[in-house]
Design an enzyme around this catalytic site. Sequence first.
Site, mmCIF file in Angstrom:
data_model
loop_
_atom_site.group_PDB
_atom_site.id
_atom_site.type_symbol
_atom_site.label_atom_id
_atom_site.label_comp_id
_atom_site.label_asym_id
_atom_site.label_seq_id
_atom_site.Cartn_x
_atom_site.Cartn_y
_atom_site.Cartn_z
ATOM 1 N N GLU A 1 -14.900 8.511 4.278
ATOM 2 C CA GLU A 1 -15.782 7.534 4.919
ATOM 3 C C GLU A 1 -17.078 7.363 4.142
ATOM 4 O OE1 GLU A 1 -14.907 10.447 5.964
ATOM 5 O OE2 GLU A 1 -16.512 11.527 6.969
ATOM 6 N N LYS B 1 -13.949 1.138 -13.096
ATOM 7 C CA LYS B 1 -14.165 -0.227 -12.583
ATOM 8 C C LYS B 1 -14.665 -1.134 -13.718
ATOM 9 C CE LYS B 1 -13.312 -0.236 -8.066
ATOM 10 N NZ LYS B 1 -12.158 -0.982 -7.583
ATOM 11 N N ASP C 1 3.986 2.647 -4.505
ATOM 12 C CA ASP C 1 2.933 3.258 -5.305
ATOM 13 C C ASP C 1 2.700 2.411 -6.558
ATOM 14 O OD1 ASP C 1 1.298 4.789 -6.935
ATOM 15 O OD2 ASP C 1 2.245 6.689 -6.360
ATOM 16 N N ASP D 1 0.874 -1.182 0.000
ATOM 17 C CA ASP D 1 0.000 0.000 0.000
ATOM 18 C C ASP D 1 0.903 1.222 0.000
ATOM 19 O OD1 ASP D 1 -2.073 2.036 0.802
ATOM 20 O OD2 ASP D 1 -3.287 0.271 1.181
ATOM 21 N N SER E 1 -17.068 -3.058 -8.394
ATOM 22 C CA SER E 1 -18.017 -2.333 -7.541
ATOM 23 C C SER E 1 -19.409 -2.293 -8.153
ATOM 24 C CB SER E 1 -17.504 -0.894 -7.382
ATOM 25 O OG SER E 1 -18.506 -0.064 -6.872
ATOM 26 N N THR F 1 -32.058 4.379 -1.043
ATOM 27 C CA THR F 1 -31.902 3.022 -0.482
ATOM 28 C C THR F 1 -30.621 2.350 -0.984
ATOM 29 O OG1 THR F 1 -33.244 2.165 -2.302
ATOM 30 C CG2 THR F 1 -34.367 2.573 -0.207
ATOM 31 N N ARG F 2 -30.122 1.420 -0.159
ATOM 32 C CA ARG F 2 -28.933 0.634 -0.489
ATOM 33 C C ARG F 2 -29.014 -0.703 0.255
ATOM 34 N NH1 ARG F 2 -28.503 4.584 -3.028
ATOM 35 N NH2 ARG F 2 -26.719 5.900 -3.489
ATOM 36 N N GLY G 1 -13.395 6.367 -2.076
ATOM 37 C CA GLY G 1 -13.978 6.833 -0.824
ATOM 38 C C GLY G 1 -15.489 6.815 -0.963
ATOM 39 N N TYR H 1 -15.114 6.906 -11.245
ATOM 40 C CA TYR H 1 -14.836 5.663 -10.503
ATOM 41 C C TYR H 1 -15.538 4.447 -11.131
ATOM 42 C CZ TYR H 1 -14.999 2.520 -6.397
ATOM 43 O OH TYR H 1 -14.913 1.453 -5.543
HETATM 44 P P1 NAD Z 1 -9.683 1.739 1.106
HETATM 45 O O1 NAD Z 1 -9.593 3.133 0.571
HETATM 46 O O2 NAD Z 1 -9.792 1.579 2.582
HETATM 47 O O3 NAD Z 1 -8.446 0.888 0.583
HETATM 48 C C1 NAD Z 1 -7.820 1.096 -0.646
HETATM 49 C C2 NAD Z 1 -6.332 1.174 -0.381
HETATM 50 O O4 NAD Z 1 -5.636 1.353 -1.623
HETATM 51 C C3 NAD Z 1 -5.944 2.363 0.516
HETATM 52 O O5 NAD Z 1 -5.297 1.918 1.688
HETATM 53 C C4 NAD Z 1 -5.029 3.195 -0.364
HETATM 54 O O6 NAD Z 1 -3.961 3.815 0.332
HETATM 55 C C5 NAD Z 1 -4.513 2.153 -1.358
HETATM 56 N N1 NAD Z 1 -3.985 2.803 -2.550
HETATM 57 C C6 NAD Z 1 -4.514 3.880 -3.202
HETATM 58 N N2 NAD Z 1 -3.717 4.247 -4.207
HETATM 59 C C7 NAD Z 1 -2.645 3.396 -4.197
HETATM 60 C C8 NAD Z 1 -1.486 3.283 -4.993
HETATM 61 N N3 NAD Z 1 -1.247 4.146 -5.994
HETATM 62 N N4 NAD Z 1 -0.606 2.298 -4.707
HETATM 63 C C9 NAD Z 1 -0.835 1.447 -3.683
HETATM 64 N N5 NAD Z 1 -1.924 1.497 -2.885
HETATM 65 C C10 NAD Z 1 -2.819 2.465 -3.150
HETATM 66 O O7 NAD Z 1 -10.906 1.045 0.367
HETATM 67 P P2 NAD Z 1 -11.633 -0.344 0.673
HETATM 68 O O8 NAD Z 1 -12.993 -0.031 1.142
HETATM 69 O O9 NAD Z 1 -10.763 -1.213 1.487
HETATM 70 O O10 NAD Z 1 -11.760 -0.909 -0.817
HETATM 71 C C11 NAD Z 1 -10.910 -1.922 -1.331
HETATM 72 C C12 NAD Z 1 -11.300 -2.220 -2.764
HETATM 73 O O11 NAD Z 1 -12.673 -2.619 -2.835
HETATM 74 C C13 NAD Z 1 -11.145 -1.038 -3.716
HETATM 75 O O12 NAD Z 1 -10.696 -1.489 -4.960
HETATM 76 C C14 NAD Z 1 -12.555 -0.506 -3.832
HETATM 77 O O13 NAD Z 1 -12.747 0.192 -5.032
HETATM 78 C C15 NAD Z 1 -13.366 -1.792 -3.758
HETATM 79 N N6 NAD Z 1 -14.739 -1.553 -3.309
HETATM 80 C C16 NAD Z 1 -14.987 -1.208 -2.008
HETATM 81 C C17 NAD Z 1 -16.291 -0.984 -1.602
HETATM 82 C C18 NAD Z 1 -16.637 -0.608 -0.180
HETATM 83 O O14 NAD Z 1 -17.818 -0.487 0.143
HETATM 84 N N7 NAD Z 1 -15.661 -0.437 0.724
HETATM 85 C C19 NAD Z 1 -17.350 -1.103 -2.522
HETATM 86 C C20 NAD Z 1 -17.043 -1.425 -3.832
HETATM 87 C C21 NAD Z 1 -15.745 -1.683 -4.212
#
Ligand code: NAD
Length: 318
Positions: A189, A151, A51, A33, A116, A217-218, A76, A147
């Site tokens: 958040e 995806k 990165d 990360d 997503s 709704t969700r 986010g 976004y």
């Molecule tokens: P999160 O933001 O907590 O985690 C994503 C992580 O990716 C972060 O820690 C961030 O620092 C890291 N990141 C961002 N850019 C980066 C880079 N250039 N190099 C390395 N790391 C990098 O989000 P999450 O909720 O844990 O989501 C995880 C995955 O699930 C994501 O792909 C997100 O799109 C997908 N997702 C999540 C949800 C949800 O409800 N949380 C819903 C749909 C999809």
Amino acid sequence: MDRKVLVTGAGGFIGHHLVTKLVNMGHEVRAIDIKYPEFQTSKASEFILSDLRSYENCIAATKGISQVYNLAADMGGIGYITSKFAEIARNNVLINSHMLEASRVNEIDTFFYSSSACIYPTEKQKNTANISLRESDAYPADPEEGYGWEKLFSEKLCEYYSKDYGLRTRVARLHNVYGPLGTYTGGKEKAPAALCRKIAMASNGDKIEIWGDGRQTRSFMFIDDCIEGITRIVNSDVSEPLNLGTDHLISINEMVDLICLISGKTLSKVTDLSKPQGVRGRNSDNSKIKNLLGWAPNYPLEKGLSKTYSWIYSQINI
Ligand code: NAD
């Protein structure tokens, strides 16, 4: 289990929980990360700050790896993903295209991609009821700007890498994941964490602000179901994208009432129609995952929200 598995985005909410699960299952895990987990030390045997928008970093990340769980993303809640389309789309296109190519070059066995529910057409999400989305509803495409388009494109990239190079790819379309150890403040958040924070900080009789009219709704999936679903999908024969979410539909107003009940507080709601609320309604149709995996997320919302609220309350009152 001779080679390590890689979790990208391991400093984030889902990635951190996934690392814990994989380590507990006996895997040796490399975690990557751009930041360390915020609330707890990772159990991964190595945690590398890197990165993944850089191809060279993706090549280094995937060396000696058998399975990739690619969760890294710039993302986010609705306020964040509607605030900068170009930057989010560019960052995520770079991460996903480089991670797929590096996984091919380094001959990894399986590539998991966290897609997503934001890939679904906005046109099909204009009501608050009867809006269960089947996997086939994704086309003709009209996803969430920025976004969501990214995806959907990366889902396609997984399909192309699978067809052209024989890379074993697995894709889950996650629907609103929540639980302890998730971001609950700072602008990234999501609704359940933001509402738990607002309610935890309020005193009996206070007013709390709701984005939109609260009738949107969700469905919401507890983190344990999400992690269970990811491991089931990775170990399955299903290469096409699968919904991973609950089909328990609830409005934001109802969720506020539920969290108030959990907290023991009586609060009133003030709606702010100027704030983004996303699509009007969205639910997961779980027929396909039930048919193909014989399982679907089923963690009770009230139980999951109780755990989440207690954790956020304890963070605020440290
Ligand atoms: P999160 O933001 O907590 O985690 C994503 C992580 O990716 C972060 O820690 C961030 O620092 C890291 N990141 C961002 N850019 C980066 C880079 N250039 N190099 C390395 N790391 C990098 O989000 P999450 O909720 O844990 O989501 C995880 C995955 O699930 C994501 O792909 C997100 O799109 C997908 N997702 C999540 C949800 C949800 O409800 N949380 C819903 C749909 C999809």
